[in-house]
Design a protein around this motif. Structure first.
Motif, mmCIF file in Angstrom:
data_model
loop_
_atom_site.group_PDB
_atom_site.id
_atom_site.type_symbol
_atom_site.label_atom_id
_atom_site.label_comp_id
_atom_site.label_asym_id
_atom_site.label_seq_id
_atom_site.Cartn_x
_atom_site.Cartn_y
_atom_site.Cartn_z
ATOM 1 N N UNK A 1 0.796 -1.273 -0.094
ATOM 2 C CA UNK A 1 0.092 -0.009 0.028
ATOM 3 C C UNK A 1 1.020 1.376 0.059
ATOM 4 N N UNK A 2 0.681 2.236 -0.900
ATOM 5 C CA UNK A 2 1.607 3.300 -1.002
ATOM 6 C C UNK A 2 0.560 4.445 -0.750
ATOM 7 N N UNK A 3 0.365 4.889 0.553
ATOM 8 C CA UNK A 3 -0.611 6.061 0.729
ATOM 9 C C UNK A 3 -0.015 7.218 1.305
ATOM 10 N N UNK A 4 1.382 7.532 1.196
ATOM 11 C CA UNK A 4 1.867 8.823 1.729
ATOM 12 C C UNK A 4 2.341 9.456 0.673
ATOM 13 N N UNK A 5 2.043 9.094 -0.639
ATOM 14 C CA UNK A 5 2.745 9.835 -1.821
ATOM 15 C C UNK A 5 1.994 11.003 -2.257
ATOM 16 N N UNK A 6 0.842 11.133 -1.905
ATOM 17 C CA UNK A 6 -0.238 12.165 -2.478
ATOM 18 C C UNK A 6 -1.294 12.814 -1.436
ATOM 19 N N UNK A 7 -1.617 14.124 -1.755
ATOM 20 C CA UNK A 7 -2.364 14.677 -0.579
ATOM 21 C C UNK A 7 -3.788 14.678 -1.146
ATOM 22 N N UNK B 1 4.464 4.908 -12.065
ATOM 23 C CA UNK B 1 3.950 6.494 -12.049
ATOM 24 C C UNK B 1 2.684 6.850 -11.543
ATOM 25 N N UNK B 2 2.771 7.784 -10.927
ATOM 26 C CA UNK B 2 1.182 8.062 -10.314
ATOM 27 C C UNK B 2 0.869 9.488 -10.328
ATOM 28 N N UNK B 3 -0.348 9.617 -11.019
ATOM 29 C CA UNK B 3 -0.706 11.150 -11.242
ATOM 30 C C UNK B 3 -1.858 11.593 -10.303
ATOM 31 N N UNK B 4 -1.949 12.728 -9.666
ATOM 32 C CA UNK B 4 -2.845 13.100 -8.570
ATOM 33 C C UNK B 4 -3.575 14.414 -8.942
ATOM 34 N N UNK B 5 -4.578 14.404 -8.225
ATOM 35 C CA UNK B 5 -5.511 15.687 -8.045
ATOM 36 C C UNK B 5 -4.300 16.871 -7.341
ATOM 37 N N UNK B 6 -3.436 16.267 -6.692
ATOM 38 C CA UNK B 6 -2.610 17.263 -5.969
ATOM 39 C C UNK B 6 -1.744 18.070 -6.914
ATOM 40 N N UNK B 7 -1.757 17.885 -8.105
ATOM 41 C CA UNK B 7 -0.902 18.682 -8.869
ATOM 42 C C UNK B 7 0.294 18.034 -9.369
ATOM 43 N N UNK B 8 0.588 16.992 -8.554
ATOM 44 C CA UNK B 8 1.977 16.294 -8.938
ATOM 45 C C UNK B 8 1.709 15.045 -9.608
ATOM 46 N N UNK C 1 12.832 -4.648 -3.306
ATOM 47 C CA UNK C 1 12.370 -6.161 -3.216
ATOM 48 C C UNK C 1 11.006 -6.556 -3.299
ATOM 49 N N UNK C 2 10.272 -5.952 -2.073
ATOM 50 C CA UNK C 2 8.868 -6.225 -2.082
ATOM 51 C C UNK C 2 8.309 -5.079 -1.539
ATOM 52 N N UNK C 3 8.706 -3.910 -2.180
ATOM 53 C CA UNK C 3 8.092 -2.692 -1.741
ATOM 54 C C UNK C 3 8.486 -1.610 -2.743
ATOM 55 N N UNK C 4 7.967 -0.319 -2.764
ATOM 56 C CA UNK C 4 8.211 0.678 -3.488
ATOM 57 C C UNK C 4 8.712 1.842 -2.765
ATOM 58 N N UNK C 5 9.733 2.595 -3.446
ATOM 59 C CA UNK C 5 10.115 3.926 -2.696
ATOM 60 C C UNK C 5 9.848 4.871 -3.472
ATOM 61 N N UNK C 6 9.500 6.152 -3.142
ATOM 62 C CA UNK C 6 9.366 7.190 -3.780
ATOM 63 C C UNK C 6 10.588 7.712 -4.367
ATOM 64 N N UNK C 7 10.765 7.940 -5.603
ATOM 65 C CA UNK C 7 11.995 8.239 -6.315
ATOM 66 C C UNK C 7 12.153 9.982 -6.323
ATOM 67 N N UNK C 8 11.023 10.470 -6.977
ATOM 68 C CA UNK C 8 10.944 11.773 -7.303
ATOM 69 C C UNK C 8 9.493 12.222 -7.582
ATOM 70 N N UNK D 1 18.063 8.221 -13.665
ATOM 71 C CA UNK D 1 16.946 8.558 -12.947
ATOM 72 C C UNK D 1 16.560 10.071 -12.887
ATOM 73 N N UNK D 2 17.262 10.787 -13.583
ATOM 74 C CA UNK D 2 16.884 12.116 -13.505
ATOM 75 C C UNK D 2 15.824 12.535 -14.515
ATOM 76 N N UNK D 3 14.970 13.238 -14.164
ATOM 77 C CA UNK D 3 13.525 13.549 -14.867
ATOM 78 C C UNK D 3 13.668 15.115 -15.248
#
Lengths: 147, 331
Positions: B55-61, B77-84, B92-99, B138-140
């Motif tokens: 569960x990734x629940x701290x990435x977006x407002x 990649x996740x697109x949100x109503x928070x404009x980001x 290994x068994x998780x996802x980390x926020x890269x940018x 991994x630079x955007x």
């Protein structure tokens, strides 16, 4: 747009409020399935009788223009803002939509018959209701005056 | 040739909130879902059922509207109503926020990775489409901001083989973009829908584009090469599927493996269309092969074909559920 409770329309046309709904024997019968009808939707939207400028008295919602089809789970509301095309019209529309979404069972599709395409776009409505400032204004529109 | 959609599993993925989008990983083994509860969930099959792995629940407002896997499957990649737009890297068994990609003025509606994996497109209610380049570190970096639409942009999709992008908008139009001298620009505008265009999908070869709309139709567009040999892009509507959908068509997906076309509709139904092979390819004919009228208890927002297992379809709904279906073209 300034704070939500002050209407831009200072001298609105006031329409006569419809009669109180009389309870019938079938209303009181607990065993009969209770389909949602036009009058119930109207009551949900009409607000508190104490509130002197309810949506009903401004003719924003007319009883004849609420159409419920319980079997197909649709509610269509046609509202006439006292000043069409004004910014309050969108806010009134959004408040009506919010009130219905909160009050009706999830199965209902709410159709707001208005000139405003934004109100028919659920993504736009959802994003607007997530905006805390706008939500505050909508909640004020829907609340009874507490002074 | 009548087909059928069989329900395999129903999962309550985002309790008390809308589920806006479901996306299969390129390997076909993970399903990402996202919604109004601001969370992204990753699902994997254990035995016969789909279980929540992450569960990734701290990435977006605010609401997460779209999730998209990179072609290599290592990033999300996740697109949100928070404009980001958030880029997540699979560990290994998780996802980390890269940018976190910032820049849009308001809600980001969609994000899509180009097949090369080096480009990303995002679109927003601010009417713009942004194109981002990602390098080996991994630079955007944003390389273009295109303002071809006059209203909200609802969806962006890349061509399967060429570096070509398409966008769908509340202004009822579809735009096609290509790169010219390091800058992305609109090369063609597809007009025809009578209301908001919600989503797009290219066919497996990339020769045709399907669009779906609030006008309750699905249109098929084909690029036409002008007879005089000029380089102008021109797309024609070669088919309109009307009379099938009761309400807004929110999503359309074209299966890479079978060529079947699936739609997600505001009348709670899921439909699969197949092309009639005997007809002239310049004037294709599609027939409805399968239809589940009440696939979900509320609007269906998204439909996605599994990239590895033919006939496996995921759908999700306003009631927070997603469902997995098996489509059979002859039942």
């Amino acid at each position: 747009m300034s704070g939500g409770t002050r209407l831009e329309n200072a001298n609105p046309l006031i329409f006569q409020r419809s009669e109180e709904r009389l309870l019938t024997a079938t209303d009181e019968d607990e065993d009969l399935a209770d389909p949602i009808n036009d009058r119930e939707i109207f009551d949900i939207l009409s607000n508190d009788p104490e509130h002197p400028l309810s949506l009903e008295e401004l003719n924003v919602v007319e009883q004849m223009r609420v159409n419920v089809n319980d079997e197909e789970s649709t509610v269509s509301v046609e509202f006439t803002p006292t000043i069409p095309h004004c910014s309050m019209a969108t806010l009134i529309g959004l408040s009506i939509k919010a009130k219905l979404l909160r009050s009706l069972p999830d199965r209902f599709k709410v159709i707001l018959v208005s000139i405003n395409k934004q109100l028919a776009d659920k993504e736009r409505v959802a994003a607007a209701l997530e905006n805390s400032q706008l939500l505050e204004v909508v909640n004020q529109c829907l609340s009874t005056r507490t002074m | 040739m009548k087909g059928a959609l069989e329900l395999l599993q129903r999962v309550s993925a985002h309790p008390d909130a809308r589920c806006w989008c479901v996306a299969w990983s390129p390997s076909g083994t993970w399903l990402a879902s996202c919604g109004g509860d601001r969370a992204i969930r990753i699902w994997g099959k254990e035995g016969d059922s789909w279980e929540c792995k992450c569960v990734l629940d701290d990435g977006h407002q605010r609401t997460v509207r779209t999730v998209a896997w990179s072609p290599c499957g290592k990033y999300l990649a996740s697109a949100s109503f928070d404009a980001t737009t958030c880029i997540w890297k699979k560990t290994n068994d998780d996802f980390e926020s890269l940018t976190v990609l910032e820049g849009h003025e308001n809600e980001v509606k969609c994000v899509a990775w180009a097949p090369s994996g080096n480009l990303l497109a995002t679109c927003s209610r601010d009417k713009s489409v942004w194109i981002w380049e990602v390098d080996e570190e991994d630079e955007y970096e944003c390389v273009s901001v295109v303002n071809s639409h006059t209203q909200d942009v609802k969806h962006v999709v890349w061509h399967p083989t060429q570096e070509l992008l398409a966008s769908a908008s509340y202004d009822n139009k579809v735009c096609i973009y290509k790169e010219e001298d390091d800058d992305w620009e609109c090369r063609a505008t597809l007009e025809g829908h009578e209301s908001t265009v919600w989503s797009l999908a290219f066919d497996p070869e990339g020769q045709r584009l399907a669009s779906c709309s609030d006008d309750r139709t699905v249109k098929i567009w084909k690029e036409s090469t002008p007879a005089d040999g000029s380089s102008d892009e021109s797309w024609k509507c070669v088919c309109t599927l009307s009379g099938f959908h009761g309400r807004t068509v929110y999503d359309v997906a074209w299966c890479r493996l079978t060529g079947a076309l699936a739609t997600a509709c505001g009348d709670d139904g899921v439909r699969v269309f197949k092309e009639d092979p005997t007809v002239d390819p310049e004037q294709p004919v599609f027939f409805m092969s399968a239809h589940v009228p009440k696939a979900h208890g509320q609007d269906v927002n998204c439909v996605s074909w599994n990239p590895k297992e033919a006939g496996l379809l995921a759908t999700c709904s306003d009631n927070g559920e997603f469902a997995i279906w098996k489509y059979n073209s002859d039942s």
